[in-house]
Write a protein that holds these residues in place. Sequence first.
Motif, PDB file in Angstrom:
ATOM      1  N   THR A  79       0.844  -1.191   0.000  1.00 45.24           N
ATOM      2  CA  THR A  79       0.000   0.000   0.000  1.00 45.24           C
ATOM      3  C   THR A  79       0.876   1.237   0.000  1.00 45.24           C
ATOM      4  N   PRO A  80       0.386   2.356  -0.519  1.00 45.82           N
ATOM      5  CA  PRO A  80       1.174   3.581  -0.522  1.00 45.82           C
ATOM      6  C   PRO A  80       1.496   4.017   0.903  1.00 45.82           C
ATOM      7  N   TRP A  81       2.669   4.600   1.081  1.00 46.69           N
ATOM      8  CA  TRP A  81       3.096   5.009   2.407  1.00 46.69           C
ATOM      9  C   TRP A  81       2.356   6.241   2.903  1.00 46.69           C
ATOM     10  N   ASP A  82       2.030   7.122   1.985  1.00 51.52           N
ATOM     11  CA  ASP A  82       1.306   8.326   2.393  1.00 51.52           C
ATOM     12  C   ASP A  82       0.496   8.861   1.227  1.00 51.52           C
ATOM     13  N   VAL A  83      -0.570   9.562   1.559  1.00 49.82           N
ATOM     14  CA  VAL A  83      -1.398  10.224   0.559  1.00 49.82           C
ATOM     15  C   VAL A  83      -1.448  11.696   0.941  1.00 49.82           C
ATOM     16  N   THR A  84      -1.094  12.558   0.005  1.00 45.08           N
ATOM     17  CA  THR A  84      -1.068  13.977   0.309  1.00 45.08           C
ATOM     18  C   THR A  84      -2.481  14.557   0.284  1.00 45.08           C
ATOM     19  N   HIS A  85      -2.596  15.789   0.716  1.00 47.26           N
ATOM     20  CA  HIS A  85      -3.905  16.442   0.738  1.00 47.26           C
ATOM     21  C   HIS A  85      -4.472  16.628  -0.669  1.00 47.26           C
ATOM     22  N   SER A  86      -3.603  16.659  -1.660  1.00 53.12           N
ATOM     23  CA  SER A  86      -4.082  16.807  -3.039  1.00 53.12           C
ATOM     24  C   SER A  86      -4.608  15.489  -3.606  1.00 53.12           C
ATOM     25  N   GLY A  87      -4.518  14.394  -2.836  1.00 51.65           N
ATOM     26  CA  GLY A  87      -5.006  13.111  -3.306  1.00 51.65           C
ATOM     27  C   GLY A  87      -3.967  12.293  -4.049  1.00 51.65           C
ATOM     28  N   ASN A  88      -2.733  12.791  -4.142  1.00 50.63           N
ATOM     29  CA  ASN A  88      -1.659  12.097  -4.826  1.00 50.63           C
ATOM     30  C   ASN A  88      -1.107  11.010  -3.906  1.00 50.63           C
ATOM     31  N   SER A  89      -1.008   9.786  -4.408  1.00 53.38           N
ATOM     32  CA  SER A  89      -0.544   8.681  -3.574  1.00 53.38           C
ATOM     33  C   SER A  89       0.864   8.204  -3.939  1.00 53.38           C
ATOM     34  N   VAL A  90       1.628   9.005  -4.687  1.00 57.54           N
ATOM     35  CA  VAL A  90       2.971   8.605  -5.097  1.00 57.54           C
ATOM     36  C   VAL A  90       3.954   8.906  -3.973  1.00 57.54           C
ATOM     37  N   SER A  91       4.687   7.904  -3.547  1.00 57.30           N
ATOM     38  CA  SER A  91       5.769   8.067  -2.585  1.00 57.30           C
ATOM     39  C   SER A  91       7.074   7.890  -3.348  1.00 57.30           C
ATOM     40  N   LEU A  92       7.879   8.938  -3.425  1.00 51.27           N
ATOM     41  CA  LEU A  92       9.118   8.859  -4.191  1.00 51.27           C
ATOM     42  C   LEU A  92      10.064   7.806  -3.623  1.00 51.27           C
ATOM     43  N   GLU A  93      10.084   7.661  -2.302  1.00 54.33           N
ATOM     44  CA  GLU A  93      10.940   6.643  -1.691  1.00 54.33           C
ATOM     45  C   GLU A  93      10.521   5.244  -2.143  1.00 54.33           C
TER      46      GLU A  93
END
Length: 126
Positions: A79-93
Motif C-alpha cells: 500500500t502507498p506510504w502516504d497520501v497527500t492532501h491533493s489526493g496524490n498517492s505517489v511516494s518517491l521513496e
Amino acid sequence: MSQLYLFGLSSQRAEWLSQRQAIVAENVANANTPGYLAKDVSPFESVLDTTSLQMSGTSAQHLVASAGRDFGVEEGRQTPWDVTHSGNSVSLEQEMLKAGEVSRDFSLDTSIAKAFHRMYLSTLKG
C-alpha cells in the motif's frame, strides 16, 4: 525444438521488467500531480500462472512435487506510504525502491540467460 523454454521465459521477464520500469517512471513523473494515484503492474508470478505449464509424469511411479502439499504462502499487496492532501498517492521513496528492484531483477535475469547460453554452447561444442 524451435525455442528453448528458459530463453522464452527470460524474454517474458525482460518485457515485464521494462513495463514495470515504465510504470515507475510514470509514477515519478506525476509525483506532484493532484489526484494522481500510483500504479504498479501485476506480479510476474501471475504472468507465469497464465502460461499454465504443468508437470507431467509418464509413469505412475513418478513422484509429485512437494508430495502434493500446498504450503499456503500468501502475498500481501503493498500500500502507498502516504497520501497527500491533493489526493496524490505517489511516494518517491517507494518508487525508488521499486526502480532498484527492477534494476536488480534485470541484472539477475540477464546473468542467468548468459550462463544458460554459455552452458548451451558448451554442450554443442562437445
